[in-house]
Write an enzyme that holds these catalytic residues in place. Sequence first.
Site, PDB file in Angstrom:
ATOM      1  N   GLY A  44       0.845  -1.194   0.000  1.00  0.00           N
ATOM      2  CA  GLY A  44       0.000   0.000   0.000  1.00  0.00           C
ATOM      3  C   GLY A  44       0.877   1.239   0.000  1.00  0.00           C
ATOM      4  CB  SER A  45       2.138   3.373  -2.043  1.00  0.00           C
ATOM      5  OG  SER A  45       1.282   3.172  -3.166  1.00  0.00           O
ATOM      6  CD1 TRP A  89      -2.586   4.219   8.234  1.00  0.00           C
ATOM      7  CD2 TRP A  89      -0.853   5.535   8.760  1.00  0.00           C
ATOM      8  NE1 TRP A  89      -2.166   3.870   9.492  1.00  0.00           N
ATOM      9  CE2 TRP A  89      -1.090   4.659   9.849  1.00  0.00           C
ATOM     10  CE3 TRP A  89       0.207   6.442   8.862  1.00  0.00           C
ATOM     11  CZ2 TRP A  89      -0.327   4.657  11.015  1.00  0.00           C
ATOM     12  CZ3 TRP A  89       0.977   6.443  10.039  1.00  0.00           C
ATOM     13  CH2 TRP A  89       0.708   5.564  11.088  1.00  0.00           C
ATOM     14  CG  PHE A  99      -8.513  -1.945  -2.643  1.00  0.00           C
ATOM     15  CD1 PHE A  99      -9.760  -1.940  -3.269  1.00  0.00           C
ATOM     16  CD2 PHE A  99      -7.734  -0.794  -2.698  1.00  0.00           C
ATOM     17  CE1 PHE A  99     -10.232  -0.804  -3.932  1.00  0.00           C
ATOM     18  CE2 PHE A  99      -8.201   0.344  -3.361  1.00  0.00           C
ATOM     19  CZ  PHE A  99      -9.443   0.332  -3.977  1.00  0.00           C
ATOM     20  CB  ALA A 144      -1.127   9.938   7.400  1.00  0.00           C
ATOM     21  CE  LYS A 150     -10.803   6.024  13.645  1.00  0.00           C
ATOM     22  NZ  LYS A 150      -9.388   6.019  13.469  1.00  0.00           N
ATOM     23  CG  ASN A 165     -15.691   9.012   9.420  1.00  0.00           C
ATOM     24  OD1 ASN A 165     -16.487   8.445   8.701  1.00  0.00           O
ATOM     25  ND2 ASN A 165     -14.413   8.661   9.497  1.00  0.00           N
TER      26      ASN A 165
END
EC number: 1.1.1.8
Lengths: 388, 388
Positions: free
Chosen positions: B37-38, B41, B125, B181, B233, B298
């Site tokens: 993943g890139s 984060w 994914f 991040a 959360k 959110n």
Amino acid sequence: MAPSVEDSNNNTAAAAIGGGVENGTPPPEKSRVTVVGSGNWGSVAAKLIASNTLKLNSFHDEVRMWVFEETLPTGEKLSEVINRTNENVKYLPGIKLGKNVIADPNLENAVKDANMLVFVTPHQFMEGICKRIVGKIRKDAEAISLIKGMEVKKEGPCMISSLISEQLGINCCVLMGANIANEIAVEKFSEATVGYRKSKDIAEKWVQLFNISYFNVSAVQDVEGVELCGTLKNVVAIAAGLVDGLEMGNNTKAAIMRIGLREMKAFSKLLFPSVKDSTFFESCGVADLITTCLGGRNRKCAEAFARNGGKRSFDELEAEMLQGQKLQGVSTAKEVYEVLRHRGWLELFPLFSTVHEICIGRLPPTAIVEYSEHTPKFSLVGGSNQFF
Amino acid sequence: MAPSVEDSNNNTAAAAIGGGVENGTPPPEKSRVTVVGSGNWGSVAAKLIASNTLKLNSFHDEVRMWVFEETLPTGEKLSEVINRTNENVKYLPGIKLGKNVIADPNLENAVKDANMLVFVTPHQFMEGICKRIVGKIRKDAEAISLIKGMEVKKEGPCMISSLISEQLGINCCVLMGANIANEIAVEKFSEATVGYRKSKDIAEKWVQLFNISYFNVSAVQDVEGVELCGTLKNVVAIAAGLVDGLEMGNNTKAAIMRIGLREMKAFSKLLFPSVKDSTFFESCGVADLITTCLGGRNRKCAEAFARNGGKRSFDELEAEMLQGQKLQGVSTAKEVYEVLRHRGWLELFPLFSTVHEICIGRLPPTAIVEYSEHTPKFSLVGGSNQFF
């Protein structure tokens, strides 16, 4: 002489419910409530209680509120204006307290008939108040303290509820929570926690007295835990305010608040092994911490302190920003520091001790993050592991 | 073909420390890390890890990062630009990742030699990624998931760490915390929590790999607790955003966050009895909740939703405010609701269930407070008491 309120509940009805004269047992005595204190939070407490005593048969309608008498700019006495207008025009203007709230400037008179005493004054006044009323209250009186702060004496820290208990010889519960008085006054939803020592029945009675649709009260058997939450959160609010002033962002602020909560828990458990972890999940714990670190005067002054790089003292900022109110966080940080130093615990509590050292100018505001980065990990804490 | 990095640590030195060839035992194999993943984060995670692998003898310097290949407006490939500039110009512009981060657009190639796999992709994914790499990774590989969210299937909720574990046949830890991040990218202080299942040694290895002066990592033996904190959360953040939009003030917001934390804890413990209360005091618990309810998308969209009286849907607000990103809180609320309904727990979780019913337009935004006022007290919860 303060006026009094006729009881609106029908005694016969109460007797019929409670087990009346017919079967030989006298109707249970109705409880009488006095609120000792009439500041912002004291007035809101009186309003909450007064709306409940009207509804509950087991309480007299009248709620007496001791008022530290002041002469208003109009030349009138504060207590007289409260009784005439039903508003505390000085400390809670615009809010009707309920017609059954009676302001009484005579402390001894206000407390003498009550069997439920609600203490809600600045904490430095409590010792003097206890001296004035000792021996003049009912022997069966129950107390509850809404006061945040503690007294540090040579023999160790003394909680306000213990002071009340010891000086007056009566049982004392506490009520703490995420309770910004002005928000509760306009009936916005919030929660609070009653901490009790032994009797669940007494705790239930206090819950009945305070609980209302928009003010959700729960009880936990942990006086010290609840009270220390209310006291220590102000130290964490100073730390949170410093982070705001340093513009470190929400991650850092959340981390500092969490480390603060952790030190609150560890400090409370080291002082009182009976303190329960679960108390810190109650309104008095995490919720009050959040409210205090989002708004609140401790946070606000600490933010200004950090923005000025610590060059203007807390005393100076207090005088400028708070119109004569004192910052509880700064004095509590000092009291906590003394306990930590006396017991050799300074290294276990980097956040608490750093807050004090920043407040007195020994460390710069940026130290709040640098020192908290060195939070003791469990491997360093050794035998005290279970407290963190 | 992606380039590779020569190891800067001297193998002989490492062997001498680890117990070298001289006494007959081979030097311990160095661990190889791949970040799958890139995004925003994922890039920050690669940066953290890459600064540690350079310092730690037990790791190869090189950190491979699988990049879902994209063609940039300049016509260049994203992975090539990352490898040329050492920056993820699309998802983390302006931040050097470290020269030892190697972007690799070939997923199978990126994972094949690694014995430490860091998964940090959008949660939807993960199932597809697992299918692509199953059988093509090392049998002794260890995984960690930084992914928030869960899959709800007919047979019940499935956590992402379990999905990884089951599909790939390897152990999987999690890392969660108050981790915006971009704030960590600029090295502002924060904390995180590693949740592990059995091996404390593996947990320590992950802590070594992520921990750095400004990023304080602790490990707890509670994978499900840590992972559910990170997932749930977002539902509470929707509630907090609604309170912001309704302008209810800090007391109410703190109360709603506390009730939310309480439901997070109860839900996690009902699903996984091994979940520990103490986990909720870690960074993954209370701190992440605070960060997410102060900032975060959110909260922001829910605030806008309430300000519009619920008349503009979350889909519409998402499209307008989030440039194509999806609101995790809304989908998690739906998944949680399905679990609650399936198990007959809806009444035990008024906050969680109300958030979902507000999101789908069945209840107005104001319901968040009205329903939370009916939080079940322990006397109502009966046998489930210990979970709250």
